[in-house]
Design an enzyme around this catalytic site. Structure first.
Site, PDB file in Angstrom:
ATOM      1  N   ARG A  84       0.824  -1.208   0.000  1.00 45.43           N
ATOM      2  CA  ARG A  84       0.000   0.000   0.000  1.00 45.43           C
ATOM      3  C   ARG A  84       0.856   1.255   0.000  1.00 45.43           C
ATOM      4  NH1 ARG A  84      -4.287  -0.066   4.670  1.00 45.43           N
ATOM      5  NH2 ARG A  84      -2.910  -1.359   5.942  1.00 45.43           N
ATOM      6  N   ARG A  90      -6.204  -1.814   1.716  1.00 41.80           N
ATOM      7  CA  ARG A  90      -5.683  -3.080   1.189  1.00 41.80           C
ATOM      8  C   ARG A  90      -6.461  -3.484  -0.069  1.00 41.80           C
ATOM      9  NH1 ARG A  90      -5.869  -3.702   6.831  1.00 41.80           N
ATOM     10  NH2 ARG A  90      -3.820  -4.048   7.750  1.00 41.80           N
ATOM     11  N   ASN A  97      -2.538  -7.427  -7.585  1.00 37.59           N
ATOM     12  CA  ASN A  97      -2.030  -8.579  -6.841  1.00 37.59           C
ATOM     13  C   ASN A  97      -2.697  -9.887  -7.248  1.00 37.59           C
ATOM     14  OD1 ASN A  97      -0.135  -7.003  -5.681  1.00 37.59           O
ATOM     15  ND2 ASN A  97      -1.104  -6.864  -3.667  1.00 37.59           N
ATOM     16  N   ASN A 122      -1.706  -8.847   0.362  1.00 38.56           N
ATOM     17  CA  ASN A 122      -3.017  -8.208   0.524  1.00 38.56           C
ATOM     18  C   ASN A 122      -3.701  -7.974  -0.818  1.00 38.56           C
ATOM     19  OD1 ASN A 122      -3.460  -7.812   3.321  1.00 38.56           O
ATOM     20  ND2 ASN A 122      -1.807  -6.291   3.344  1.00 38.56           N
ATOM     21  N   ARG A 153      -0.741  -6.831  17.386  1.00 34.77           N
ATOM     22  CA  ARG A 153      -0.891  -5.377  17.513  1.00 34.77           C
ATOM     23  C   ARG A 153      -1.809  -5.048  18.689  1.00 34.77           C
ATOM     24  NH1 ARG A 153      -1.308  -4.546  10.943  1.00 34.77           N
ATOM     25  NH2 ARG A 153       0.918  -4.056  10.667  1.00 34.77           N
ATOM     26  N   HIS A 177      -9.061  -9.494   7.068  1.00 34.08           N
ATOM     27  CA  HIS A 177      -7.914  -8.659   7.424  1.00 34.08           C
ATOM     28  C   HIS A 177      -8.088  -7.312   6.758  1.00 34.08           C
ATOM     29  CE1 HIS A 177      -3.935  -7.557   8.627  1.00 34.08           C
ATOM     30  NE2 HIS A 177      -3.445  -7.536   7.404  1.00 34.08           N
TER      31      HIS A 177
END
Length: 318
Positions: A84, A90, A97, A122, A153, A177
């Site tokens: 990104r 994403r 991708n 992603n 996180r 995600h």
């Protein structure tokens, strides 16, 4: 240790580089690093190989731009794809991708159809789904890295706020995600003590927890905004290693990963983050939690976001 194991890393960007470094230090197996940019993987591997003697390590490391070198890999970790830029979600990466996954999926099918495949690219859940469709490999042998990173996180932010070691915090972030990921507060505990007890005792406010949840959801974006030309790489690489080790050593860890669902959590033909047991057989079990109404709504909302991207990929496949 498992020095006969061949681990192929596709993509020699930041994550692929840290993966190669960690795998060499942990002596998990021999490494093949592949990148389509001529000389990139080769240069990085030459440098990495020269670092080994200083620590008395003797892992075999190959860097190449030839995808056929993944032949007969024990495990493959895919990090190839564009990252990104600030302001991008994403989801903005999906078309570029996807075309990379199509190429890689066909290569895996041809050269290494029995490998355990971990995808980090992603938009994560849609890329895992696409790879599974293209390679046709068993659903147990393909999984996406996301939930471990999101949970890490969340743990880090909680740990700072509570002034308690991250070792003591257990939690799980499920769902897609992306911005809709679902941190499960009901399944968050500090050395077995539910987080709700800490809220009750005013060690942390519910408001603060909500802020931490939204910082977790934006955890990747925060890093992209700071670094401008890169997305996170230390924490994604470490999270993928945890999955890899559980497979290589038959650790049977319960980890939140993006796995292919066929009715679990009322989801069919999609990859979404759920708790799974990873053993030497791959995704040995999907653990189904009974979600309460608010959790279920958040989870369904997350699935809806993944579904939109999967539909895009389905069209691209056709």
């Amino acid at each position: 240790m498992s020095h006969d194991k061949k681990i192929s890393l596709i993509g020699a960007g930041n994550i692929g580089t840290i993966l190669a470094f960690s795998i060499s230090r942990k002596r998990l197996g021999n490494i093949t690093l592949v990148d389509r940019v001529k000389g990139l993987a080769e240069g990085k591997c030459l440098d990495l190989s020269q670092s080994l003697s200083a620590e008395n390590l003797n892992t075999k490391i190959l860097g190449t731009d030839d995808i056929s070198k993944i032949k007969n890999s024990h495990a493959i970790v895919i990090t190839a794809g564009i990252p990104r830029k600030p302001g991008m979600s994403r989801d903005d990466l999906v078309e570029t991708n996807f075309s990379i996954m199509k190429e890689l999926g066909n290569a895996i099918k041809k050269y290494s159809p029995n490998a355990f495949v971990i995808c980090v690219t992603n938009p994560l859940d849609a890329m895992v789904w696409s790879l599974k469709e293209i390679t046709g490999i068993d659903k147990k042998m393909i999984v996406g890295m996301a939930g471990i990173l999101d949970s890490a996180r969340f743990k880090f932010f909680l740990s700072n706020e509570l002034s308690i070691s991250t070792d003591s915090i257990q939690t799980m972030v499920l769902g897609g995600h992306g911005d809709t990921m679902v941190p499960l507060l009901r399944f968050t505990s500090i050395s077995g003590i539910p987080l709700s007890e800490f809220i009750k005792k005013k060690r942390i406010s519910k408001d603060k927890v909500d802020k931490i949840i939204s910082r977790t959801r934006n955890g990747g974006g925060e890093i992209v905004a700071l670094m401008k030309n890169s997305s996170a790489f230390f924490s994604p690489a470490t999270s993928a290693i945890e999955m890899l080790e559980s497979y290589l050593f038959d650790n049977r860890r319960i980890l939140p990963c993006s796995a292919y669902l066929e009715g679990e959590y009322n989801v069919k033909d999609m990859c979404v983050g759920v708790p799974v047991v990873i053993s030497k057989d791959g995704v040995e079990e999907i653990i189904e939690l009974d979600l309460q109404n608010s959790e279920r709504n958040e989870f369904d909302n997350s699935v809806k976001a993944v579904k939109e991207l999967v539909e895009k990929c389905r069209k691209l496949l056709a």
